[in-house]
Each structure stands twice: as structure tokens, then as C-alpha cells.
Write an enzyme that holds these catalytic residues in place. Structure first.
Site, mmCIF file in Angstrom:
data_model
loop_
_atom_site.group_PDB
_atom_site.id
_atom_site.type_symbol
_atom_site.label_atom_id
_atom_site.label_comp_id
_atom_site.label_asym_id
_atom_site.label_seq_id
_atom_site.Cartn_x
_atom_site.Cartn_y
_atom_site.Cartn_z
ATOM 1 N N ALA A 151 95.413 63.431 82.236
ATOM 2 C CA ALA A 151 94.424 63.614 83.295
ATOM 3 C C ALA A 151 93.047 63.500 82.664
ATOM 4 O O ALA A 151 92.812 64.009 81.560
ATOM 5 C CB ALA A 151 94.591 64.981 83.959
ATOM 6 N N GLU A 197 130.757 57.877 92.562
ATOM 7 C CA GLU A 197 131.836 57.240 93.319
ATOM 8 C C GLU A 197 132.973 58.224 93.603
ATOM 9 O O GLU A 197 133.540 58.248 94.699
ATOM 10 C CB GLU A 197 132.392 56.039 92.545
ATOM 11 C CG GLU A 197 131.350 54.966 92.246
ATOM 12 C CD GLU A 197 130.707 55.114 90.884
ATOM 13 O OE1 GLU A 197 130.492 54.085 90.218
ATOM 14 O OE2 GLU A 197 130.413 56.263 90.488
ATOM 15 N N HIS A 225 131.525 61.431 88.638
ATOM 16 C CA HIS A 225 130.528 60.407 88.913
ATOM 17 C C HIS A 225 130.340 60.285 90.425
ATOM 18 O O HIS A 225 131.126 60.805 91.217
ATOM 19 C CB HIS A 225 130.956 59.070 88.328
ATOM 20 C CG HIS A 225 130.923 59.036 86.828
ATOM 21 N ND1 HIS A 225 131.105 57.882 86.097
ATOM 22 C CD2 HIS A 225 130.714 60.026 85.918
ATOM 23 C CE1 HIS A 225 131.021 58.152 84.809
ATOM 24 N NE2 HIS A 225 130.787 59.446 84.678
#
Length: 363
Positions: free
Chosen positions: A151, A49, A47
Site C-alpha cells: 500500500a 468430483e 476431491h
């Protein structure tokens, strides 16, 4: 750019590459200097961290961590991040938002506080929630986040009366669509789009438009099994899934399986595939986000049944005209203007002459 903004920029690098995990960025600061940074790696890997702490090493002691999502506190594919943060000796953690996952949801922050780490929540929360809007919906409902993209000309047409649709939008707009595919788990179209355009539905990014390694799942909604086995969607890198109506002949199903396509057979609703059931099936496959690229029939059904979360439209400065020319959204539609679907948090930007309009479907 402050430290949390830097963490948000890192989180964006993980978008579309780490599902069903959230895209998270982390920055570690000590003495006013960044000593570690990172973002979520593919499922089963580190992860954000942990990546940042490994980079910081011993400099993480008495540092300040800025992270875009509350650190996890449960054992999943990897050990909990809270324990790693505590062991590293981080003194303070700033988190942009609390994790909606009920296994975390405030428990991660509480664990850090109980171990004497100062915690702060809410810096750039709106930006953090936008980055993980798909993860938030998926985690709280089990359903993927649905973006309708199309679009059209100024007069609302997506093709001429003869069916010609290449190209309504310009090259810059199409390049933006490939960036959308890059951050999305699945791309969905109806069978008529495949029969008319024979699209690849791959993400082709980079300066030379090369096909990238990780591709979104290509989903074709095909009630009667009319998609030819020679269609380009089956020959591209990545996986293709045929959503077929129940009762399709077994030999048709076996033909698709013989070319290694995934098949899901679903009940019908008003003669067409029940797309809500399809979305549930995709959620069970850990698909957290779906980009629906048309055509008008499938988009009309999804708007009629309130299955769309976000809309991204490219409007080209051309007039096509013609009563028989197809419009962007079919279906029943609204009886009264007051019943129309209204977008919120609308953003408009120019794409080299085209105009992109995006917004979220209101409640």
C-alpha cells in the site's frame, strides 16, 4: 449462471484451504437439474468430483458432470477420480482445463473417453487457470507463485520520514488483504517490517474480524537474526518460519527454536538472504503460494531478481512527501524506462476511496 460458472464458484471456496492440491469445483446435472455439487476438501479427504457424486447418489447415472479441472487418474492420498466417475455411470464430462500435473495431463480425459464417456475441454479455461494459478506454477516448476502486495500514497511512499505507516490504506483495503491471506499458503515480510510495525500477519476474516482456524505460514526474512522472540508473529495461531542467513550465532537459532518457531538457514547473496533459495525451500514444504507484504528492501530484491509473478497495489489518495520517506520498492531498480517491469492483464478497482491495481509481471 451456467453449470461451469457454478463449478468455478465452488472451486473458489477451496482456495487456500487445500494446498498442495488444486482448488476444484464440480457440478452434476441430470435432466436439467443439479443433483450433486462439491469442491475439494483438505488433503487426504475427498476431491470435488467425489463429493458431488456422493451427493448425487443413483442420480449420477447418465448424468453430465461439469468440473473445473481434469479428473485425476492416479493414486495419491486418495483413489483416482476417473474410476469413481466411471463406476457411477456418468455419461458426459465437461472440464474447464487439462491438469498440468504430468501424472494426469490428458490421461484422465483419455481414460474417460476410452470407457465411452463423452468429454469436452476448454469451457471457461481462462477463469479456471486464474483460480489455480499457484497450483499450475507449483506443479510445473516446484516453486510457489509469488504475489507482491503493498500500500502506498499517491507519491509512492509507504511510510513517513519518521517511519509511521499506520494506516496508509483504508479499512476496506485492509479487509481485502485479509481475504488475500485467506487464499495464500504463506505471508512473507522482511525483518524491518517486524521491527517497525510488529505485525500479526494472520488472516482475520468475517464480520467481526475474528482469527480463522487455518492460517498462512508467516515467513520472516531476517539475515542476522534481529527478530525479537517477543514479536507478535510468534504468539498467533499457526506457524512462523525464520529465514536466517548462514553463520547466525547458534544461540540465536536456539532461541527461536525454543519458542517453537521453524528455522531455515540460507546462503547470502550480496549480503542478504538468497530469496530464490528460500522460495525453493518453501516449495519443498509444499507451499504453493506466497504473499510478500514488504518492506521496500525485500520487494526491491525480488523485483531485481525477477521472482515476482503478480502485483497487487493499494494507492491511497494522500501525499506524504519527503526525500527520506521510504518508497514501496527499493533495490537497484531499472536504469532505463524501457527496462522497467511492466504489468499485463491489469485490473483497477476502487476500494472506498483507495484504488487497487493488480496485474501480472510480463515475460
Amino acid at each position: 449462471m451456467d453449470y461451469m460458472e457454478q463449478a468455478l464458484s465452488l472451486a473458489r471456496l477451496a482456495l487456500g484451504q487445500v494446498s498442495p492440491n488444486p482448488a476444484v469445483g464440480a457440478v452434476i446435472v441430470r435432466g436439467g437439474e443439479v443433483v450433486g455439487q462439491g469442491y475439494t476438501q483438505p488433503p487426504g479427504s475427498a476431491h470435488a468430483e467425489v463429493v458431488a457424486l456422493e451427493q448425487a447418489g443413483n442420480a449420477a447415472r447418465d448424468s453430465v458432470m461439469y468440473v473445473t479441472l481434469e479428473p485425476c487418474c492416479h493414486h495419491g492420498r486418495t483413489p483416482p477420480c476417473t474410476g469413481v466417475i466411471i463406476d457411477a455411470g456418468v455419461a458426459e464430462v465437461h472440464m474447464a482445463m487439462i491438469d498440468p500435473d504430468p501424472r494426469v495431463s490428458g490421461n484422465g480425459e483419455e481414460e474417460l473417453r476410452q470407457r465411452g464417456i463423452n468429454t469436452f475441454v476448454g469451457e471457461y479455461e481462462e477463469e479456471a487457470r486464474k483460480i489455480n494459478e499457484a497450483y499450475i506454477k507449483y506443479t510445473t516448476t516446484g516453486m510457489p507463485f509469488v504475489t507482491a502486495k503493498f500500500a502506498m500514497s499517491l507519491d509512492g511512499k509507504i511510510a513517513t520520514r519518521s517511519g509511521d505507516s499506520r494506516w496508509i490504506s483504508n479499512q476496506e483495503s485492509r479487509r481485502y488483504v485479509h481475504s488475500l491471506r485467506h487464499i495464500t499458503d504463506a505471508v512473507m515480510v522482511g525483518v524491518n517490517t517486524v521491527l517497525t510495525d510488529d505485525p500479526q500477519l494472520t488472516c482475520r476474516c468475517g464480520e467481526r474480524g475474528g482469527v480463522i482456524r487455518k492460517q498462512p505460514l508467516r515467513v520472516i526474512v531476517d539475515t542476522n537474526g534481529r527478530t525479537p522472540v517477543t514479536a507478535q508473529v510468534f504468539g498467533e495461531p499457526g506457524r512462523a518460519l525464520l529465514a536466517l542467513g548462514e553463520g547466525v550465532k547458534r544461540e540465536i537459532v536456539e532461541d527461536y527454536k525454543s519458542i517453537n518457531a521453524d528455522v531455515v538457514e540460507l546462503p547470502l547473496d550480496e549480503g542478504v538472504i538468497d530469496i530464490k533459495q528460500l522460495l525453493k525451500a518453501l516449495g519443498q514444504r509444499e507451499i504453493t503460494s506466497v504473499l510478500v507484504e514488504g518492506g521496500g528492501t525485500i520487494l526491491g530484491y525480488m523485483f531485481d531478481h525477477k521472482l515476482v509473478d503478480k502485483v497487487i497495489t493499494f494507492v491511497a489518495p494522500i501525499i506524504i512527501g519527503g526525500r527520506e520517506a521510504e518508497t514501496a520498492v527499493g533495490g537497484r531498480g531499472a536504469d532505463k524506462i524501457a527496462e522497467s517491469i511492466r504489468l499485463e492483464r491489469v485490473v483497477a478497482m476502487e476500494c472506498n476511496g483507495d484504488v487497487m491495481v493488480s496485474g501480472y509481471v510480463g515475460g
